[in-house]
Scaffold this active site. Structure first.
Site, PDB file in Angstrom:
ATOM      1  N   LYS A 124      -4.835  -6.885   8.560  1.00 12.71           N
ATOM      2  CA  LYS A 124      -6.651  -7.118   9.520  1.00 12.71           C
ATOM      3  C   LYS A 124      -7.436  -8.187   8.758  1.00 12.71           C
ATOM      4  O   LYS A 124      -7.236  -8.846   9.144  1.00 12.71           O
ATOM      5  CB  LYS A 124      -6.699  -5.909  10.024  1.00 12.71           C
ATOM      6  CG  LYS A 124      -5.902  -5.273  10.688  1.00 12.71           C
ATOM      7  CD  LYS A 124      -6.211  -4.121  11.180  1.00 12.71           C
ATOM      8  CE  LYS A 124      -5.165  -3.141  12.360  1.00 12.71           C
ATOM      9  NZ  LYS A 124      -5.648  -3.327  13.562  1.00 12.71           N
ATOM     10  N   PHE A 167      -0.576   6.026  11.584  1.00 15.73           N
ATOM     11  CA  PHE A 167      -0.322   4.808  12.508  1.00 15.73           C
ATOM     12  C   PHE A 167      -0.382   3.940  11.381  1.00 15.73           C
ATOM     13  O   PHE A 167      -1.030   3.462  10.519  1.00 15.73           O
ATOM     14  CB  PHE A 167      -1.218   4.087  14.015  1.00 15.73           C
ATOM     15  CG  PHE A 167      -0.599   3.014  14.739  1.00 15.73           C
ATOM     16  CD1 PHE A 167       0.468   2.870  16.119  1.00 15.73           C
ATOM     17  CD2 PHE A 167      -0.764   1.786  13.594  1.00 15.73           C
ATOM     18  CE1 PHE A 167       1.019   1.843  15.752  1.00 15.73           C
ATOM     19  CE2 PHE A 167       0.216   0.368  14.598  1.00 15.73           C
ATOM     20  CZ  PHE A 167       0.405   0.513  15.831  1.00 15.73           C
ATOM     21  N   ASP A 177      -2.410   3.446   3.319  1.00 15.66           N
ATOM     22  CA  ASP A 177      -2.763   2.308   4.277  1.00 15.66           C
ATOM     23  C   ASP A 177      -3.936   2.143   5.039  1.00 15.66           C
ATOM     24  O   ASP A 177      -4.397   2.593   5.459  1.00 15.66           O
ATOM     25  CB  ASP A 177      -1.957   2.669   5.350  1.00 15.66           C
ATOM     26  CG  ASP A 177      -1.412   1.914   6.271  1.00 15.66           C
ATOM     27  OD1 ASP A 177      -2.765   1.296   6.675  1.00 15.66           O
ATOM     28  OD2 ASP A 177      -0.809   2.039   7.848  1.00 15.66           O
TER      29      ASP A 177
HETATM   30  C1  LIG Z   1      -3.612   1.682   9.730  1.00 19.91           C
HETATM   31  C2  LIG Z   1      -2.790   0.364  10.253  1.00 19.91           C
HETATM   32  N1  LIG Z   1      -1.842   0.398   9.825  1.00 19.91           N
HETATM   33  C3  LIG Z   1      -0.699  -0.514  10.021  1.00 19.91           C
HETATM   34  C4  LIG Z   1      -0.839  -1.219  11.046  1.00 19.91           C
HETATM   35  C5  LIG Z   1      -0.329  -2.444  11.614  1.00 19.91           C
HETATM   36  O1  LIG Z   1      -1.259  -3.799  11.456  1.00 19.91           O
HETATM   37  P1  LIG Z   1      -0.518  -5.355  11.640  1.00 19.91           P
HETATM   38  O2  LIG Z   1      -0.347  -4.818  13.606  1.00 19.91           O
HETATM   39  O3  LIG Z   1      -0.885  -6.653  11.718  1.00 19.91           O
HETATM   40  O4  LIG Z   1       1.416  -5.051  12.116  1.00 19.91           O
HETATM   41  C6  LIG Z   1      -2.208  -1.017  11.967  1.00 19.91           C
HETATM   42  C7  LIG Z   1      -2.252  -2.003  13.052  1.00 19.91           C
HETATM   43  O5  LIG Z   1      -3.413  -1.397  13.857  1.00 19.91           O
HETATM   44  C8  LIG Z   1      -2.678  -0.016  11.698  1.00 19.91           C
HETATM   45  O6  LIG Z   1      -3.963   0.622  12.071  1.00 19.91           O
END
Ligand SMILES: Cc1ncc(COP(=O)(O)O)c(C=O)c1O
Length: 395
Positions: A252, A138, A223
């Protein structure tokens, strides 16, 4: 407003992207606790999905934000910003990275990382533009990050997606090697896949991925939007894998609840961005960076990353003592924990935890995900374990 009034207003006016939400609205938080509009009190074992690293209403974050609000909220990236420069230096000094760019969300940080990998190869004239990522990953909800997210349900409504994105099975190095071509510019992965159920990548796998990237001049992007900022017992998860990425994304918990994301990169890659190549209106504004600085201050004063490591170990060992045959696996690192349950009980365990005042999330249909604030204590964990054991016995 009471809960029913809020629900009605939401139904009338808000786009229905979140469907039937969990039946509660909060009006106040303190430490591990959230207080609902109807008087119920909850223990927050999800931390706003790995955002509230300091818990709720932490005095250091509150004071920093009050002070900043009194002075200045936003200027523009047309001007120099003291808090931005200071927070960039903090991140650089605390990691293997040389430069930082601030965004406002995790998806925007990942977009920036993908653009940086692409422009690195563009400026080298290699013709490489593709991004390989993993199944069950994700990476966000923008078009490029959806294209990188290895989950059909998120991609299907938005086809055709941008060119050059592909996904392969996680922890399968041969599959990854076969997916890489002379058009691949980057490999993007979460060191622990969060959203699909807390699935760590093997250290041996990551080592081979690093070697492949070095051999082929492929940019390795981690990520760490969910795994970063102390969540897994180190400031960033790469620190406990033995592998350094070329580019790292964070969001986050970076602002403890104030929206901020970041792209961190080694100089070799960071220098590919030259004036005009990338930008943002809100990213790294004085308020967001005041929050980021306060998160670091609290981490340092209260040893919260160390606490994440210690409490994570304690939590895992207590969970592993539970003998219930309704649990099929416990995964995770630090305070990012997945309790894999048998399919027929997962939803009820999640609902019962909520009814008993514990906020968690249910991912992938069968995994209870826990991402509590890093301020958590043994007593908090003992309370959760007692309630979980009771539910597992009854259900
Ligand atoms: C690993 C990871 N990358 C990217 C995102 C996307 O972040 P945002 O919702 O702040 O755009 C998330 C959100 O849950 C995530 O868990």
């Amino acid at each position: 407003m009471n809960l029913e009034e809020i629900k009605l207003l939401d139904k009338e006016s808000y786009m229905n992207t979140f469907g039937e939400r969990t039946g509660v609205a909060f009006e106040k938080g303190e430490g591990m606790k959230l207080f609902a509009t109807d008087g119920r009190v909850f223990y927050d074992f999800l931390g706003g999905i790995a955002v509230n690293a300091l818990g709720h209403s932490h005095p250091i974050l509150k004071e920093a934000l009050h002070n900043q609000v009194d002075k200045l909220l936003h200027t523009s990236n047309l001007y120099y910003i003291e808090n931005q420069a200071k927070l960039a230096k903090k991140l650089k000094d605390a990691t293997c990275m040389d430069r930082v760019f601030f965004a406002s969300t995790g998806a925007e940080a990942n977009e920036g990382a993908i653009k940086l990998a692409k422009i690195y190869h563009h400026k080298k004239g290699t013709g490489r533009f593709g991004v390989v990522s993993l199944d069950k990953s994700f990476h966000g909800r923008t078009i490029a990050t959806v294209a990188a997210t290895g989950q059909e349900k998120y991609q299907a409504p938005y086809r055709p997606l941008p060119d050059g994105f592909s996904q392969v099975k996680a922890n399968d190095f041969e599959a990854l090697k076969n997916a890489v071509t002379d058009k691949t510019c980057a490999i993007l992965l979460e060191p622990i896949q969060g959203e699909s159920g807390v699935r760590p990548l093997d250290k041996e796998y990551l080592k081979k991925v690093r070697e492949l990237c070095d051999r082929e001049d492929i940019v390795l992007i981690f990520d760490e939007v969910q795994t970063g900022m102390g969540r897994t017992g180190d400031l960033f998860c790469y620190m406990n894998t033995g592998v350094e990425p070329d580019i790292l994304t964070s969001a986050k918990a970076l602002g403890g609840g104030v929206p901020i994301g970041a792209v961190l990169a080694k100089e070799k890659f960071a220098s590919s961005f030259t004036p005009g190549d990338h930008g943002t209106t809100f990213g790294g504004n004085p308020l967001a960076c005041a929050a980021g600085l306060a998160v670091f201050e609290a981490f340092e004063k209260e040893n919260l990353v160390e606490n994440s490591k210690n409490m994570g170990k304690y939590f895992m060992s207590e969970l592993n003592k539970i003998t219930s045959d309704k649990i099929s696996e416990i995964r995770g690192r630090g305070l990012l924990i997945g309790i894999e349950l048998k399919e027929d009980v997962a939803k009820s365990v999640f609902t019962e935890l909520f009814n008993k005042g514990y906020l968690t999330s249910l991912c992938g249909g069968t995994t209870i995900r826990l991402a509590p604030p890093l301020i958590i204590t043994k007593d908090d964990i003992d309370g959760f374990i007692a309630v979980l054991c009771d539910i597992l016995e009854r259900i």
